[in-house]
Every structure is written in C-alpha cells, then in structure tokens.
Design an enzyme around this catalytic site. Structure first.
Site, PDB file in Angstrom:
ATOM      1  N   GLU A  18      42.117  46.274  45.792  1.00  0.00           N
ATOM      2  CA  GLU A  18      42.110  44.777  45.147  1.00  0.00           C
ATOM      3  C   GLU A  18      42.709  44.979  43.852  1.00  0.00           C
ATOM      4  O   GLU A  18      42.507  45.987  42.999  1.00  0.00           O
ATOM      5  CB  GLU A  18      40.539  44.399  45.134  1.00  0.00           C
ATOM      6  CG  GLU A  18      40.522  43.238  44.437  1.00  0.00           C
ATOM      7  CD  GLU A  18      38.821  43.183  44.351  1.00  0.00           C
ATOM      8  OE1 GLU A  18      38.211  42.853  45.172  1.00  0.00           O
ATOM      9  OE2 GLU A  18      38.426  42.746  43.091  1.00  0.00           O
ATOM     10  N   THR A  49      42.554  38.966  43.411  1.00  0.00           N
ATOM     11  CA  THR A  49      41.370  38.079  42.836  1.00  0.00           C
ATOM     12  C   THR A  49      41.854  36.774  42.290  1.00  0.00           C
ATOM     13  O   THR A  49      42.916  36.601  41.966  1.00  0.00           O
ATOM     14  CB  THR A  49      40.435  38.973  41.783  1.00  0.00           C
ATOM     15  OG1 THR A  49      41.542  39.115  40.653  1.00  0.00           O
ATOM     16  CG2 THR A  49      39.837  40.186  42.189  1.00  0.00           C
ATOM     17  N   ARG A 124      31.920  32.361  45.214  1.00  0.00           N
ATOM     18  CA  ARG A 124      31.442  31.331  44.417  1.00  0.00           C
ATOM     19  C   ARG A 124      32.131  31.487  43.309  1.00  0.00           C
ATOM     20  O   ARG A 124      32.609  30.568  42.455  1.00  0.00           O
ATOM     21  CB  ARG A 124      29.939  31.375  44.263  1.00  0.00           C
ATOM     22  CG  ARG A 124      29.254  30.461  43.464  1.00  0.00           C
ATOM     23  CD  ARG A 124      27.990  30.563  42.886  1.00  0.00           C
ATOM     24  NE  ARG A 124      27.997  31.332  41.823  1.00  0.00           N
ATOM     25  CZ  ARG A 124      26.917  32.063  41.017  1.00  0.00           C
ATOM     26  NH1 ARG A 124      25.935  31.527  41.573  1.00  0.00           N
ATOM     27  NH2 ARG A 124      27.117  32.698  40.156  1.00  0.00           N
ATOM     28  N   GLY A 125      32.412  32.588  42.571  1.00  0.00           N
ATOM     29  CA  GLY A 125      32.899  32.851  41.303  1.00  0.00           C
ATOM     30  C   GLY A 125      31.780  32.832  40.281  1.00  0.00           C
ATOM     31  O   GLY A 125      30.411  32.451  40.548  1.00  0.00           O
ATOM     32  N   TYR A 183      25.880  42.318  48.173  1.00  0.00           N
ATOM     33  CA  TYR A 183      25.274  42.942  46.829  1.00  0.00           C
ATOM     34  C   TYR A 183      24.375  44.140  47.169  1.00  0.00           C
ATOM     35  O   TYR A 183      23.066  43.673  47.101  1.00  0.00           O
ATOM     36  CB  TYR A 183      24.993  41.929  45.963  1.00  0.00           C
ATOM     37  CG  TYR A 183      25.679  41.037  45.420  1.00  0.00           C
ATOM     38  CD1 TYR A 183      26.780  41.316  44.354  1.00  0.00           C
ATOM     39  CD2 TYR A 183      26.098  39.745  46.324  1.00  0.00           C
ATOM     40  CE1 TYR A 183      27.844  40.524  43.898  1.00  0.00           C
ATOM     41  CE2 TYR A 183      27.256  38.999  45.866  1.00  0.00           C
ATOM     42  CZ  TYR A 183      28.063  39.173  44.804  1.00  0.00           C
ATOM     43  OH  TYR A 183      29.081  38.540  44.544  1.00  0.00           O
ATOM     44  N   LYS A 203      25.956  32.885  54.766  1.00  0.00           N
ATOM     45  CA  LYS A 203      27.369  32.729  54.714  1.00  0.00           C
ATOM     46  C   LYS A 203      28.023  33.333  56.000  1.00  0.00           C
ATOM     47  O   LYS A 203      29.101  32.827  56.776  1.00  0.00           O
ATOM     48  CB  LYS A 203      27.830  33.860  53.688  1.00  0.00           C
ATOM     49  CG  LYS A 203      27.440  33.505  52.129  1.00  0.00           C
ATOM     50  CD  LYS A 203      28.434  34.385  51.147  1.00  0.00           C
ATOM     51  CE  LYS A 203      27.542  35.346  50.550  1.00  0.00           C
ATOM     52  NZ  LYS A 203      27.818  35.684  49.233  1.00  0.00           N
ATOM     53  N   GLN A 214      29.859  44.573  46.586  1.00  0.00           N
ATOM     54  CA  GLN A 214      29.923  45.192  45.305  1.00  0.00           C
ATOM     55  C   GLN A 214      29.956  46.372  45.087  1.00  0.00           C
ATOM     56  O   GLN A 214      29.383  47.428  45.823  1.00  0.00           O
ATOM     57  CB  GLN A 214      28.802  44.548  44.384  1.00  0.00           C
ATOM     58  CG  GLN A 214      28.847  44.583  42.851  1.00  0.00           C
ATOM     59  CD  GLN A 214      29.992  44.070  42.294  1.00  0.00           C
ATOM     60  OE1 GLN A 214      31.179  44.717  42.174  1.00  0.00           O
ATOM     61  NE2 GLN A 214      29.941  42.727  41.650  1.00  0.00           N
TER      62      GLN A 214
HETATM   63  P1  FAD Z   1      27.069  33.261  46.497  1.00  0.00           P
HETATM   64  O1  FAD Z   1      27.072  33.961  47.852  1.00  0.00           O
HETATM   65  O2  FAD Z   1      27.048  31.801  46.615  1.00  0.00           O
HETATM   66  O3  FAD Z   1      25.914  33.833  45.859  1.00  0.00           O
HETATM   67  C1  FAD Z   1      25.245  33.699  44.489  1.00  0.00           C
HETATM   68  C2  FAD Z   1      23.803  33.484  44.129  1.00  0.00           C
HETATM   69  O4  FAD Z   1      23.078  32.176  44.798  1.00  0.00           O
HETATM   70  C3  FAD Z   1      23.156  34.833  44.857  1.00  0.00           C
HETATM   71  O5  FAD Z   1      22.228  35.236  43.849  1.00  0.00           O
HETATM   72  C4  FAD Z   1      22.686  34.128  46.204  1.00  0.00           C
HETATM   73  O6  FAD Z   1      21.599  34.997  46.479  1.00  0.00           O
HETATM   74  C5  FAD Z   1      22.137  32.727  45.698  1.00  0.00           C
HETATM   75  N1  FAD Z   1      22.501  31.978  46.743  1.00  0.00           N
HETATM   76  C6  FAD Z   1      23.409  31.927  47.732  1.00  0.00           C
HETATM   77  N2  FAD Z   1      23.302  30.914  48.584  1.00  0.00           N
HETATM   78  C7  FAD Z   1      22.366  30.035  48.170  1.00  0.00           C
HETATM   79  C8  FAD Z   1      21.470  29.079  48.779  1.00  0.00           C
HETATM   80  N3  FAD Z   1      21.780  28.498  49.801  1.00  0.00           N
HETATM   81  N4  FAD Z   1      20.415  28.668  48.111  1.00  0.00           N
HETATM   82  C9  FAD Z   1      19.952  29.220  47.027  1.00  0.00           C
HETATM   83  N5  FAD Z   1      20.545  30.299  46.600  1.00  0.00           N
HETATM   84  C10 FAD Z   1      21.712  30.822  47.099  1.00  0.00           C
HETATM   85  N6  FAD Z   1      34.469  36.517  41.091  1.00  0.00           N
HETATM   86  C11 FAD Z   1      35.677  35.722  40.891  1.00  0.00           C
HETATM   87  O7  FAD Z   1      35.832  35.071  40.073  1.00  0.00           O
HETATM   88  N7  FAD Z   1      36.892  36.120  41.473  1.00  0.00           N
HETATM   89  C12 FAD Z   1      37.193  37.166  42.226  1.00  0.00           C
HETATM   90  O8  FAD Z   1      38.210  36.971  42.915  1.00  0.00           O
HETATM   91  C13 FAD Z   1      36.140  37.715  42.765  1.00  0.00           C
HETATM   92  N8  FAD Z   1      36.149  38.623  43.844  1.00  0.00           N
HETATM   93  C14 FAD Z   1      34.867  39.219  44.238  1.00  0.00           C
HETATM   94  C15 FAD Z   1      35.259  40.284  45.308  1.00  0.00           C
HETATM   95  C16 FAD Z   1      34.159  40.732  45.999  1.00  0.00           C
HETATM   96  C17 FAD Z   1      34.285  41.854  47.091  1.00  0.00           C
HETATM   97  C18 FAD Z   1      32.810  40.793  45.114  1.00  0.00           C
HETATM   98  C19 FAD Z   1      31.458  41.379  45.685  1.00  0.00           C
HETATM   99  C20 FAD Z   1      32.679  39.672  44.056  1.00  0.00           C
HETATM  100  C21 FAD Z   1      33.790  39.091  43.667  1.00  0.00           C
HETATM  101  N9  FAD Z   1      33.596  38.154  42.534  1.00  0.00           N
HETATM  102  C22 FAD Z   1      34.728  37.559  42.153  1.00  0.00           C
HETATM  103  C23 FAD Z   1      32.277  37.954  41.826  1.00  0.00           C
HETATM  104  C24 FAD Z   1      31.488  36.652  42.302  1.00  0.00           C
HETATM  105  O9  FAD Z   1      32.300  35.617  42.340  1.00  0.00           O
HETATM  106  C25 FAD Z   1      30.243  36.856  41.717  1.00  0.00           C
HETATM  107  O10 FAD Z   1      29.476  37.936  41.933  1.00  0.00           O
HETATM  108  C26 FAD Z   1      29.322  35.537  41.643  1.00  0.00           C
HETATM  109  O11 FAD Z   1      28.242  35.720  40.931  1.00  0.00           O
HETATM  110  C27 FAD Z   1      28.726  35.303  43.268  1.00  0.00           C
HETATM  111  O12 FAD Z   1      29.531  34.917  44.095  1.00  0.00           O
HETATM  112  P2  FAD Z   1      29.258  34.984  45.636  1.00  0.00           P
HETATM  113  O13 FAD Z   1      30.516  34.583  46.613  1.00  0.00           O
HETATM  114  O14 FAD Z   1      28.551  36.244  46.136  1.00  0.00           O
HETATM  115  O15 FAD Z   1      28.036  33.748  45.676  1.00  0.00           O
END
Ligand code: FAD
Length: 322
Positions: A18, A49, A124-125, A183, A203, A214
């Site tokens: 990455e 990213t 989500r970001g 995570y 998801k 992570q």
């Molecule tokens: P989600 O899956 O939406 O989760 C976010 C939070 O909401 C979690 O605490 C989850 O438990 C909670 N949640 C989820 N769904 C629900 C629901 N339906 N109801 C209530 N709570 C819920 N960030 C960037 O900006 N750019 C990148 O390119 C990037 N690449 C990444 C690559 C990897 C492999 C990883 C692991 C992370 C990356 N991130 C990146 C960081 C990521 O965007 C952050 O960790 C962000 O805070 C969460 O993203 P997520 O997609 O896991 O969110």
C-alpha cells in the site's frame, strides 16, 4: 484480475503493498522511481490510499477568516493510472465516504471502470482537521457498510445496466471486487470488539469480498481476531496488515493514531537503542520480519504492508520472507 480471484488462485501467500499518493510538487517520474524497488518482487497489485481535501482559514484584514480548500495530494486515481501505465500491474484505489456525495462516488466508480480498474478498498475515512468526529457529507455515506451497499446498488441499478448494455440482473457481474478494513484491536470509536465485529459483518453482508486488517505488532492479536470473525459468521479472507516501526517516535504516535498496542519487548529494545536511529530502524525491520515469518507459517492468504511510500525496510522484509 480481481483481488479475490488472485487470493483464490495463488497457491502461496504474497505481499500486498500500500502506498500513499505523493504530495503535490512531486513528479510522476519521482513517484514511479520511489516504488520501483518493489517491482523486483513482481507485486500482484498495489493499493493507493485516498485522502480528503482539507480546509485552512486565512485571516482577512477585518479580523474575520476566509475558508480555503487545500488539496495536498495527487488523487489516488491519477496515481493508479500512472502505475498501471508504467508497470502494467493491477492497482487498488481506496475509496472513502468522507468528502463525497453518493452521486460523486458513482462518478468515481465510472472513472475507475473507464481505466479498467475493478478493485477497490471501501472505507469511511477519518475526520478532517478541526472535526472531533467523522461528519458525513450531506447526501453521502456515514459508514463504510453504506458505501459498500451503495456500490452494489449502483451496479444493480437500471441506469447502470442501461449504460453498460446489461440485459438482465443475471448478466450483471459483481463488477468491483471490494476490500474493507478490519480492526484486530477494535476501531477506536467502537464500544467493544464484539460490536466492532458485528459492524464488520455488516460490511461483508453488504457485499465486501475480503478484509485487510489495521496494523498490529503482536500476531496473537490477529489470530484471535480471525477466530472471533469466524465465530461471528464472517467467512471471507482476512489479510493481515503490517507496518515496520522505523522511528522511536512511532512508539507513541502509532498507539495514539491507530489505538493499538506495541509489545513491551519491542518498546524496551527501542528504548535501549536510545538516539541511535539506525539501530531503531533495524529493530523495527527485524520485528516485522519475525511477524511476517510467523504469519506465513500460519497459512495467511497474503500480507499487506503499509509502506507509507518508503521502500528501504519493506524491501529488506520482502527479500527475507518472500
Ligand atoms: P466503518 O466500517 O464505517 O467503521 C467506523 C466506526 O463505526 C467503527 O467504530 C464501527 O464499529 C462503527 N460502525 C460501523 N458501522 C456501523 C453502524 N452501522 N452502526 C453503528 N456503528 C457502526 N483512511 C483514509 O482516509 N484513507 C485511506 O485510504 C485509508 N485506508 C485504510 C486502509 C485500511 C486497510 C484500513 C484498516 C484503514 C484505512 N483508513 C484509511 C483508515 C479508516 O478510514 C479509518 O480507520 C476510519 O476511522 C474507519 O474506517 P472504516 O472503513 O473501518 O469505517
């Protein structure tokens, strides 16, 4: 080729790399030179990213402020395009909810499809500077599960079928292969790991094909996470994510930024190295090699490396492990 098919057809674990798009001012050739050392290992694809535009507040003479958008980085799509053009390998752009409406995301999907990209990681970001919590864009998505749902819904829509000359739903292949983040030490906003895994399952149920974790520094954390996911009914591949420590400062920065633990044994070794930067770099690299070899013995499907655009330590690790 879709990542899920690569995972299914590759007999042995492979490195997944990455990179972060460069800051503006760097030329295409400089970017491509930076990642050239990885090409020796014939990577099957490269993840790129995605980053939101930020805002800065510029003071006016009357004491008020003007909000101005700052575009710090080259877009992930542009970087993917440059990599594919030069190295003829697949790229996997990350797509984030933050900063875009659902319609803007559909437009991004069309652009990716146009470039022949059929892999994405849907996330989500994070919140932007000045926001305490992530704030969804009006008309956009709040969670990555909604983004995955949105992508699948768009690809099943009548507009999409018409523009792609798809006759019936059966002829409409799941075009994009979608990865999502997981995570092992729980996402920092989740109340507990169980709830976080239920949200991860949303998801997958929405259509994600695989998970990338992570970073973690203790492999047991990953093995336990995989067990919990399987018990929760998540059956898709779970690719472990690793990042070698490279500076002593990361001992405090990484736990703060990513809400993870760094084992005492590792922090002690780094503390003893004191101000010897080379020694710290070497310790971080060795630790990652140890993690990597152990993961490979446990038959992981692939290992994802958060390279942060730095190739030195990653190349040493790849040489030793793949
Ligand atoms: P989600 O899956 O939406 O989760 C976010 C939070 O909401 C979690 O605490 C989850 O438990 C909670 N949640 C989820 N769904 C629900 C629901 N339906 N109801 C209530 N709570 C819920 N960030 C960037 O900006 N750019 C990148 O390119 C990037 N690449 C990444 C690559 C990897 C492999 C990883 C692991 C992370 C990356 N991130 C990146 C960081 C990521 O965007 C952050 O960790 C962000 O805070 C969460 O993203 P997520 O997609 O896991 O969110």
């Amino acid at each position: 080729m879709k990542v899920i098919d690569i995972l299914g057809s590759s007999g042995k674990a492979f490195p997944s790399l990455e990179i972060v798009p460069p800051l503006r001012g760097i030329t295409k050739d400089e970017l491509l030179e930076n990642i050239a050392p990885f090409m020796e290992f014939s990577p099957k694809y490269i993840n790129v990213t995605s980053h939101r535009d930020e805002y800065e507040y510029i003071p006016r003479e009357d004491g008020t402020f003007r909000k101005s958008m700052v575009r710090n980085r080259i877009s992930e799509t542009t970087v993917c395009s440059a990599i594919m053009d030069r190295y003829k390998i697949e790229t996997v752009p990350h797509l984030i909810c933050g900063g875009s409406t659902a319609e803007e995301i559909e437009s991004k999907l069309d652009n990716l499809e146009f470039l022949g990209i059929n892999n994405i990681v849907a996330l989500r970001g994070d919140s932007i500077t000045g926001e305490k919590r992530f704030v969804p864009t009006p008309g956009g998505y709040k969670y990555a599960s909604e983004l995955v749902e949105g992508i699948r819904r768009y690809q099943g829509s009548a507009t999409y079928r018409r523009s792609h000359k798809i006759e019936s739903q059966e002829d409409n292949p799941k075009y994009f292969c979608i990865g999502v983040g997981g995570y092992p030490e729980k996402h920092f906003e989740a109340a507990n790991i169980e709830t976080d895994i239920l949200n991860l399952k949303k998801k997958v149920d929405a259509g994600a094909d695989y998970i990338i974790t992570q970073m973690f520094f203790n492999n047991q954390v990953y093995y336990d996470f995989v067990d919990r996911c399987r018990k929760a009914g998540i059956t898709v591949p779970i690719i472990p994510g690793l990042k070698p420590l490279s500076t002593a400062r990361q001992i405090s920065l990484l736990p703060e930024s990513f809400s993870l633990d760094i084992p005492f044994e590792l922090t002690e070794e780094i503390r003893k190295a004191g101000s010897d930067k080379d020694a710290v770099y070497e310790i971080g690299t060795r630790w990652c090699i140890m993690q990597c070899k152990d993961l490979l013995q446990h038959s992981v499907p692939a290992i994802h490396f958060y390279t942060m655009g730095k190739s030195g330590n990653i190349v040493s690790i790849l040489k030793e492990c793949f």
